[in-house]
Design a protein around this motif. Structure first.
Motif, short mmCIF file in Angstrom:
data_model
loop_
_atom_site.label_atom_id
_atom_site.label_comp_id
_atom_site.label_asym_id
_atom_site.label_seq_id
_atom_site.Cartn_x
_atom_site.Cartn_y
_atom_site.Cartn_z
N PHE A 88 75.55 100.27 76.79
CA PHE A 88 75.38 100.18 75.33
C PHE A 88 76.38 99.22 74.68
CE2 PHE A 88 73.01 103.99 76.27
CZ PHE A 88 71.98 103.97 75.34
N GLU A 89 77.21 98.57 75.52
CA GLU A 89 78.21 97.61 75.02
C GLU A 89 79.19 98.26 74.04
OE1 GLU A 89 75.83 94.31 73.65
OE2 GLU A 89 75.53 93.58 75.68
N TYR A 90 79.72 99.39 74.45
CA TYR A 90 80.76 100.09 73.70
C TYR A 90 82.09 99.91 74.41
CZ TYR A 90 77.95 102.71 70.29
OH TYR A 90 77.14 103.06 69.24
N ASP A 91 83.17 100.03 73.64
CA ASP A 91 84.52 99.97 74.18
C ASP A 91 84.99 101.41 74.40
OD1 ASP A 91 87.07 99.24 74.82
OD2 ASP A 91 87.68 98.69 72.78
N PRO A 92 85.30 101.83 75.66
CA PRO A 92 85.71 103.21 75.87
C PRO A 92 87.14 103.49 75.41
CG PRO A 92 85.73 102.02 77.96
CD PRO A 92 85.24 101.06 76.92
N VAL A 93 87.32 104.61 74.71
CA VAL A 93 88.65 105.07 74.32
C VAL A 93 88.83 106.43 75.01
CG1 VAL A 93 90.23 105.60 72.43
CG2 VAL A 93 88.40 103.91 72.09
N VAL A 94 89.56 106.43 76.12
CA VAL A 94 89.60 107.58 77.02
C VAL A 94 90.93 108.32 76.90
CG1 VAL A 94 89.28 108.30 79.43
CG2 VAL A 94 88.20 106.21 78.62
N PHE A 95 90.86 109.64 76.91
CA PHE A 95 92.08 110.45 76.86
C PHE A 95 91.76 111.85 77.39
CE2 PHE A 95 89.77 110.62 72.90
CZ PHE A 95 89.79 111.95 72.50
N VAL A 96 92.80 112.66 77.54
CA VAL A 96 92.61 114.07 77.89
C VAL A 96 93.09 114.90 76.72
CG1 VAL A 96 93.28 115.94 79.46
CG2 VAL A 96 92.82 113.66 80.38
#
Length: 311
Positions: free
Chosen positions: A170-178
């Motif tokens: 989907f051409e999104y920028d992932p913002v990953v965290f816990v």
């Protein structure tokens, strides 16, 4: 591209109860000492009252009934198995609990087509269930549709590789965290991103206390500030009243509402309420039975429909 919509899909429960399969890692669920039939009756009343309130302000609510034959106690939370996108794509997601996989019903998709919505294609990630990987829709993914960012708190129900795959597609920028919560003196992952964070057009409600890693916390804040979102923080205690489980929608004349449960609304301090009300009106409804047994709240009950209308 729009961040919020006027149309939502909601599923009226027929066999709502505490789902024993999801209670394993949803620490928000509690057992009510009631018969299942009584729980379902209470949940139906809360559901109907909630829909009435949404319709009264001009939100277009498409209500589909659950199918009693399916034995799907969590069907009231459709945003976990499906999302509807502005380009006519319907996305299907892999679900952690086996009995939740039965919630994916073709007639629900057909209902939207019969309501005049255009479906161009399907993006189907459900085969990941066979390998034991899950990504539970907009429970796991908080989508900033305007700035193409996907915020995701990793958990047994939100796999990082699947998130990356979604973002590539989907051409999104992932913002990953816990994001963690305290359970019996242990810090354990929160099951869904959308219980600790809500993303509106111009602001975000977030429980920063749950992000234990300082670098991850900084990174999330950086992305929110980059996109000029006002950050409204809530406490972990407020999160447990479902103050993170909100959704901004549009009513009549494009008037904006922040939708939440009565418990969430009551848990907010006056300064937090005025921070939200700078941007939009608050609409709240009593969802006590649904929250207690289901471990989900107002946002989980609404699947946003961004599909284009057929011409």
């Amino acid at each position: 591209m729009q961040q919020i919509t006027n149309t939502i899909l909601m599923i009226r429960p027929v066999a709502f109860r505490m789902n024993e399969e999801t209670a394993i890692n949803n620490y928000f669920q509690e057992d009510l000492e009631l018969k299942n039939a009584e729980i379902n009756t209470k949940a139906q009343k809360e559901f109907d009252d909630f829909v009435t309130k949404l319709k009264a302000v001009g939100v277009n609510v498409v209500v589909e009934n659950d199918d009693v034959k399916m034995d799907t106690p969590d069907s009231i939370f459709p945003n976990n198995w499906v999302s509807f996108h502005h380009d006519g794509i319907v996305t299907l997601y892999p679900m952690f609990a086996e009995n939740r996989r039965r919630e994916r019903r073709e007639e629900i998709i057909n209902r939207l087509e019969s309501e005049g919505y255009l479906i161009e294609a399907f993006m189907d990630y459900t085969s990941a269930e066979d390998e034991g990987y899950f990504l539970e829709g907009t429970g796991s993914l908080l989508l900033d549709r305007v700035h193409k960012k996907a915020y995701c708190a990793l958990s047994p129900r939100a796999d990082e590789e699947l998130l990356i795959e979604f973002c590539e597609d989907f051409e999104y920028d992932p913002v990953v965290f816990v994001a963690n919560q305290s359970v019996n003196n242990e810090r354990l992952p929160i099951y869904h991103t959308n219980v600790m964070m809500a993303l509106a057009e111009n602001f975000a409600v977030i429980c920063l206390e749950t992000i234990d890693d300082k670098h991850e916390k900084k990174n999330v804040l950086r992305h929110l500030k980059e996109t000029k979102k006002e950050v409204i923080t809530i406490t972990e205690a407020q999160m447990h009243q479902f103050a993170g489980n909100m959704l901004q929608v549009k009513g009549d004349n494009d008037k904006k509402y922040m939708v939440m449960s009565l418990a969430a609304h009551k848990s907010l301090r006056p300064d937090q309420i005025s921070a939200i009300e700078k941007h939009c009106e608050i609409l709240s409804s009593d969802l006590e039975t649904i929250e207690t047994c289901g471990g989900g709240s107002a946002r989980c009950m609404m699947a946003e429909v961004f599909l284009p209308k057929q011409t």
